[in-house]
Write an enzyme that holds these catalytic residues in place. Structure first.
Site, PDB file in Angstrom:
ATOM      1  CB  SER A 177      -0.930   0.005   1.224  1.00 21.15           C
ATOM      2  OG  SER A 177      -0.180  -0.117   2.410  1.00 21.15           O
TER       3      SER A 177
ATOM      4  CG  HIS B 207      -3.290  -1.084  -2.650  1.00 20.20           C
ATOM      5  ND1 HIS B 207      -4.122  -0.011  -2.413  1.00 20.20           N
ATOM      6  CD2 HIS B 207      -2.950  -1.570  -1.430  1.00 20.20           C
ATOM      7  CE1 HIS B 207      -4.264   0.150  -1.105  1.00 20.20           C
ATOM      8  NE2 HIS B 207      -3.563  -0.790  -0.485  1.00 20.20           N
TER       9      HIS B 207
ATOM     10  CD  GLU C   9      -5.180   2.605  -5.140  1.00 16.93           C
ATOM     11  OE1 GLU C   9      -4.998   3.817  -5.330  1.00 16.93           O
ATOM     12  OE2 GLU C   9      -4.886   2.037  -4.072  1.00 16.93           O
TER      13      GLU C   9
ATOM     14  CG  ASN D  94      -2.977   3.711   1.362  1.00 22.43           C
ATOM     15  OD1 ASN D  94      -3.672   3.880   2.361  1.00 22.43           O
ATOM     16  ND2 ASN D  94      -2.833   2.536   0.797  1.00 22.43           N
TER      17      ASN D  94
END
Length: 296
Positions: free
Chosen positions: A120, A141, A153, A192
């Site tokens: 991440s 991800h 992702e 993130n």
């Protein structure tokens, strides 16, 4: 897309979710973890996912049981990847651990096998050479509670083959995710890049003794209408993941991150791992922030 046999390396909270989501959508899955003790915990995590799929997705008992039957567990890496078309790595967010894992993986996986990291915060280019097949390596991800928060992702690095990038996007769609292509490496990806600064801001308020976690969460929930606050989210992410991120930043001798890492380590030592263990900043399954009077 040529992927059929999927291996998930690392059966932690998110690794188990990735494996179950994949199996639920009809793919045979092998989960690799380091020991029989670790695999026993994986079995428990998989069983606990079944009610979530029945409640949130309307899945039948037959469907959730069938997903479990498509999953095989092993602590032998060579056995785990013998027939793998795609390996999704979900080992701890520690660069040296990931690099050592890819060096071992590259030696035992078939030449055709594509590798994807679920990291991440770390970039695929950090590990591309260690894989021995940089053109067949990229990031995939997932967000926690992936059956509901179904983002995937897909982030390439400069050496990722275009067809591999497209195939992983199609695979994500095939397992019920919404693929989100990233054409350029970005620390923290999309999710993130937005979430981590928010969670860190909350943790710094806590470390600096500005306010306690419940007050910080309450402030955010009342002011924005959100259903949960940053410390509830941290319990979902997992205290170990938060600790790994904080301890990595503490190496720069930033005193605030040193203190944060120490506080999070203390929670881990007490078994307060977040939702996974039943207690983190809150106690589960009935956390304080769910109580009717919490926002009063």
């Amino acid at each position: 897309m040529t992927f059929r046999n999927i291996t998930v390396a690392g059966g932690g909270v998110l690794g188990s979710q990735i494996a179950y989501q994949t199996a639920f959508h009809g793919f045979p899955v092998v989960i690799y973890d380091v020991s029989d003790e670790a695999l026993a915990k994986v079995r428990d995590r998989l069983e606990k996912l079944k009610p979530n799929y029945m409640r949130d997705l309307g899945a039948s008992q037959e469907q959730v049981d069938a997903a479990i039957h498509r999953i095989r567990l092993t602590s032998d890496l060579a056995d785990a990847v013998r027939e793998a078309d795609l390996v999704i790595e979900a080992v701890p967010e520690i660069p040296d651990v990931k690099r050592e894992f890819y060096e071992r993986l590259g030696k035992v996986a078939p030449a055709r096998t594509v590798f994807a990291t679920n990291s991440s915060t770390l970039l695929p280019s950090q590990f591309a050479e260690a894989t021995g097949r940089p053109e067949k390596f990229l990031a995939l991800h997932f967000a926690n509670s992936i059956w509901r928060h179904n983002t995937a992702e897909v982030m390439r690095h400069p050496g990722t083959d275009e067809q591999v990038f497209r195939d992983v996007i199609e695979f994500a769609r095939a397992i019920g995710m919404v693929p989100l292509p990233l054409h350029k490496e970005q620390p923290g990806y999309i999710l993130n890049s937005l979430l981590v600064p928010f969670l860190e801001a909350a943790q710094m308020l806590w470390v600096n003794e500005v306010a306690d976690p419940e007050t910080i969460d309450k402030t955010w929930m009342i002011a924005t209408g959100a259903k949960e606050g940053p410390f509830s989210i941290l319990d979902t992410v997992g205290i170990r993941t938060a600790y790994n991120i904080a301890s990595g930043k503490a190496k720069s001798r930033n005193e605030a991150y040193v203190q944060l890492a120490e506080k999070l380590k203390s929670m881990i030592d007490q078994g307060k791992l977040g939702r996974e263990s039943g207690e983190g900043f809150y106690r589960y399954p009935h956390p304080r922030f769910k109580e009717p009077d919490f926002l009063k």
